[in-house]
Design an enzyme around this catalytic site. Structure first.
Site, PDB file in Angstrom:
ATOM      1  N   HIS A 148      23.885  40.762 -62.927  1.00 52.94           N
ATOM      2  CA  HIS A 148      22.527  41.114 -63.359  1.00 52.94           C
ATOM      3  C   HIS A 148      22.351  40.687 -64.819  1.00 52.94           C
ATOM      4  CE1 HIS A 148      23.863  45.058 -65.511  1.00 52.94           C
ATOM      5  NE2 HIS A 148      24.702  44.083 -65.688  1.00 52.94           N
ATOM      6  N   GLU A 193      30.625  45.417 -73.374  1.00 56.35           N
ATOM      7  CA  GLU A 193      30.728  46.142 -72.104  1.00 56.35           C
ATOM      8  C   GLU A 193      32.170  46.526 -71.796  1.00 56.35           C
ATOM      9  OE1 GLU A 193      28.972  43.653 -69.058  1.00 56.35           O
ATOM     10  OE2 GLU A 193      27.318  43.119 -70.382  1.00 56.35           O
ATOM     11  N   HIS A 213      23.690  45.711 -76.588  1.00 55.29           N
ATOM     12  CA  HIS A 213      23.069  46.574 -75.577  1.00 55.29           C
ATOM     13  C   HIS A 213      22.973  48.038 -75.988  1.00 55.29           C
ATOM     14  CE1 HIS A 213      24.315  43.531 -72.230  1.00 55.29           C
ATOM     15  NE2 HIS A 213      23.388  43.073 -73.042  1.00 55.29           N
ATOM     16  N   SER A 223      21.903  39.187 -74.858  1.00 58.18           N
ATOM     17  CA  SER A 223      22.932  38.387 -75.533  1.00 58.18           C
ATOM     18  C   SER A 223      23.066  37.085 -74.759  1.00 58.18           C
ATOM     19  CB  SER A 223      24.258  39.147 -75.581  1.00 58.18           C
ATOM     20  OG  SER A 223      24.833  39.270 -74.302  1.00 58.18           O
ATOM     21  N   GLU A 227      35.819  38.973 -70.613  1.00 61.18           N
ATOM     22  CA  GLU A 227      34.682  38.048 -70.521  1.00 61.18           C
ATOM     23  C   GLU A 227      34.251  37.643 -71.930  1.00 61.18           C
ATOM     24  OE1 GLU A 227      31.528  39.778 -68.168  1.00 61.18           O
ATOM     25  OE2 GLU A 227      29.999  38.540 -69.129  1.00 61.18           O
ATOM     26  N   GLU A 246      22.312  49.104 -70.059  1.00 64.34           N
ATOM     27  CA  GLU A 246      22.841  48.962 -68.699  1.00 64.34           C
ATOM     28  C   GLU A 246      23.354  50.284 -68.136  1.00 64.34           C
ATOM     29  OE1 GLU A 246      25.501  45.607 -68.495  1.00 64.34           O
ATOM     30  OE2 GLU A 246      23.913  44.219 -69.077  1.00 64.34           O
ATOM     31  N   LYS A 261      24.940  33.946 -63.137  1.00 58.84           N
ATOM     32  CA  LYS A 261      23.638  34.590 -63.361  1.00 58.84           C
ATOM     33  C   LYS A 261      22.546  33.618 -62.942  1.00 58.84           C
ATOM     34  CE  LYS A 261      24.952  37.425 -67.379  1.00 58.84           C
ATOM     35  NZ  LYS A 261      25.177  37.372 -68.850  1.00 58.84           N
ATOM     36  N   ASP A 272      31.033  33.442 -69.454  1.00 62.10           N
ATOM     37  CA  ASP A 272      29.616  33.773 -69.247  1.00 62.10           C
ATOM     38  C   ASP A 272      28.792  32.858 -70.155  1.00 62.10           C
ATOM     39  OD1 ASP A 272      27.112  34.875 -68.989  1.00 62.10           O
ATOM     40  OD2 ASP A 272      27.575  36.759 -69.962  1.00 62.10           O
ATOM     41  N   LYS A 283      28.562  42.551 -61.029  1.00 58.70           N
ATOM     42  CA  LYS A 283      28.328  43.554 -62.065  1.00 58.70           C
ATOM     43  C   LYS A 283      26.849  43.836 -62.171  1.00 58.70           C
ATOM     44  CE  LYS A 283      28.416  40.971 -66.461  1.00 58.70           C
ATOM     45  NZ  LYS A 283      28.824  41.097 -67.868  1.00 58.70           N
ATOM     46  N   ASP A 290      33.621  42.954 -71.421  1.00 58.55           N
ATOM     47  CA  ASP A 290      32.798  41.814 -71.839  1.00 58.55           C
ATOM     48  C   ASP A 290      32.652  41.908 -73.350  1.00 58.55           C
ATOM     49  OD1 ASP A 290      31.124  39.742 -72.303  1.00 58.55           O
ATOM     50  OD2 ASP A 290      29.416  40.521 -71.156  1.00 58.55           O
TER      51      ASP A 290
HETATM   52  P1  PGA Z   1      22.726  39.952 -71.241  1.00 56.89           P
HETATM   53  O1  PGA Z   1      24.188  40.559 -71.160  1.00 56.89           O
HETATM   54  O2  PGA Z   1      22.079  40.103 -69.937  1.00 56.89           O
HETATM   55  O3  PGA Z   1      22.088  40.768 -72.341  1.00 56.89           O
HETATM   56  O4  PGA Z   1      22.895  38.514 -71.644  1.00 56.89           O
HETATM   57  C1  PGA Z   1      24.968  40.524 -70.017  1.00 56.89           C
HETATM   58  C2  PGA Z   1      26.255  39.818 -70.264  1.00 56.89           C
HETATM   59  O5  PGA Z   1      26.516  39.318 -71.382  1.00 56.89           O
HETATM   60  O6  PGA Z   1      27.064  39.716 -69.347  1.00 56.89           O
HETATM   61 ZN    ZN Z   2      28.601  38.574 -70.635  1.00 55.97          ZN
END
Ligand code: PGA
Ligand code: ZN
Length: 405
Positions: A353, A162, A153, A39, A274, A204, A325, A300, A376, A233
């Site tokens: 991650h 999440e 996911h 995503s 998030e 995850e 990230k 994010d 995370k 999230d």
């Molecule tokens: P992604 O999801 O690694 O699939 O982008 C993680 C997140 O959105 O925090």
């Molecule tokens: Zn996110």
């Protein structure tokens, strides 16, 4: 001094190709591999993928070739004591704003290995190197365990991506223990309530119960412990159509989804949300931040670890915390600058991650080295997730018990 740089194609936790790069110096070989999201935020740097039939178009041989034939030759005989300079050199070689020429995956794999080499040059661990060299106070972050997976996911599940629990003990090892115990209790409850197949897990490592909506999931978590802090999230851009958010089958406009967050925060132990809204709606984010003053509003996809976007979010008071990230921005030096910027703003940092991961544990050292409040890395299961958590156990042992050489 860098003697050799080369890359190879490996496979990530979702069975997709990714790139691993080796940098060889007088101190040895430093190997790093890069993750990949599902995503992704629209303003992330661009991963190079081959297209065509091989690996359903997802091969990274072109990125490997760029490491072998373009980045590598430019770095031979360079010293590793200034990795910012090396990153800059690679960015200049790429010449684009979004790293689409050489590929952010190619660039990041080398950048990570160069930072590892730089730490080794000084005979330091990576976390100590980052903290000493770039003046961060090191800190072992609190883990956010993603124990229920939805959205992009999981093969079903609820719209929110999440559901993370955030144990609040002082020691990391105690937080990990609490996360693991909670995970097993949740497995038992889900089996009783939804049947055995509901304990299948998402990308995850979190469960994907057959719940009808977010409130049902949150109730499950509260049945185990009402006081354990939760961060959700939402990854709202994934279910935003340009006008409405389709949340668990119900269409909502901005005001309605904000109201829903208010209700969630009032009824559950949620301390953070998030990506609550569409990633370009900075103004909506500001409104939500104003309404939920005591909640972590975490950017994010909104920020994509990009200083330009962070500046805008700061100016408009859109959030008070960031996801960091390394592959969103595509080099370690820029990730360090983003961390500095966030600290200046007083934002909390969650080093993260991606949903497609490798067993590389770089981000565990990175989180400690830049002193992030949180990390995370998914549920406390699956090799690629626990690689980071187990590395943090070792770091804690080194820092607290001085169990190192
Ligand atoms: P992604 O999801 O690694 O699939 O982008 C993680 C997140 O959105 O925090
Ligand atoms: Zn996110």
């Amino acid at each position: 001094m860098i003697k050799k740089v080369f890359g190879r194609e490996i496979i990530d936790s979702r069975g997709n190709p990714t790139i691993e790069a080796s940098v060889i110096t007088d101190k040895g070989e430093f190997v790093s591999s890069v993750p990949s999201g599902a995503s992704t935020g629209a303003s992330e740097m661009v991963e190079l993928r081959d297209g065509g039939e091989r690996f359903m178009g997802k091969g990274v041989l072109s990125a490997v070739e760029n490491v072998n034939n373009k980045i590598g030759p430019a770095l031979i005989n360079q010293r590793t004591d200034d990795p910012f300079f090396i990153d800059k050199k690679i960015r200049e070689l790429d010449g684009t704003k979004d790293k689409s020429n050489l590929g952010s995956n190619a660039i990041l794999s080398v950048s990570m290995s160069v930072f590892r080499a730089a730490a080794a040059e000084k005979n330091l661990t990576l976390y100590d190197y980052l903290s000493k060299n770039f003046s961060f106070e090191k800190r072992i972050p609190r883990p956010c365990f993603n124990i229920v997976n939805g959205g992009a996911h999981s093969g079903g599940g609820v719209s929110f991506q999440e559901f993370m629990i955030v144990p609040q003990k002082e020691k990391f090892s105690k937080n990990l223990q609490e996360g693991v115990e909670f995970y097993h209790k949740l497995k038992k409850i889900i089996t009783e309530k939804y049947g055995k197949s509901s304990t299948n897990i998402g990308d995850e490592g979190g469960f994907v119960p057959n719940a009808k909506d977010a409130k049902e999931v949150l109730t499950l978590l509260h049945d185990i412990n009402k006081n354990l802090p939760i961060i959700i999230d939402v990854a709202a851009s994934e279910f935003y159509s340009g006008e409405k958010y389709t949340v668990d089958g119900v269409k909502k406009d901005r005001d309605e989804i904000i109201l829903m967050y208010q209700e969630i925060v009032d009824s559950f132990s949620v301390i953070g949300i998030e990506d609550p809204l569409y990633e370009e709606d900075f103004e909506g984010w500001s409104e939500l931040s104003l309404r939920l003053k005591d909640i972590l509003i975490v950017g994010d996809d909104l920020l994509t670890t990009n200083i330009e976007r962070m500046k805008r979010a700061k100016k408009e008071s859109s959030c008070n915390a960031m996801i960091l990230k390394i592959n969103q921005i595509g080099s370690i030096s820029e990730a360090i600058l983003a961390a500095k910027e966030a600290k200046e703003y007083g934002w909390k940092i969650i080093v993260s991650h991606r949903s497609g991961e490798t067993c590389d544990d770089f981000i565990a050292d990175f989180a400690v080295g830049i002193g992030s409040e949180y990390i995370k890395s998914g549920a406390p299961v699956r090799g690629e997730r626990i690689a980071k958590y187990n590395r943090l156990l070792k770091i804690e042992d080194e820092i607290i018990n001085k169990n190192n050489n």
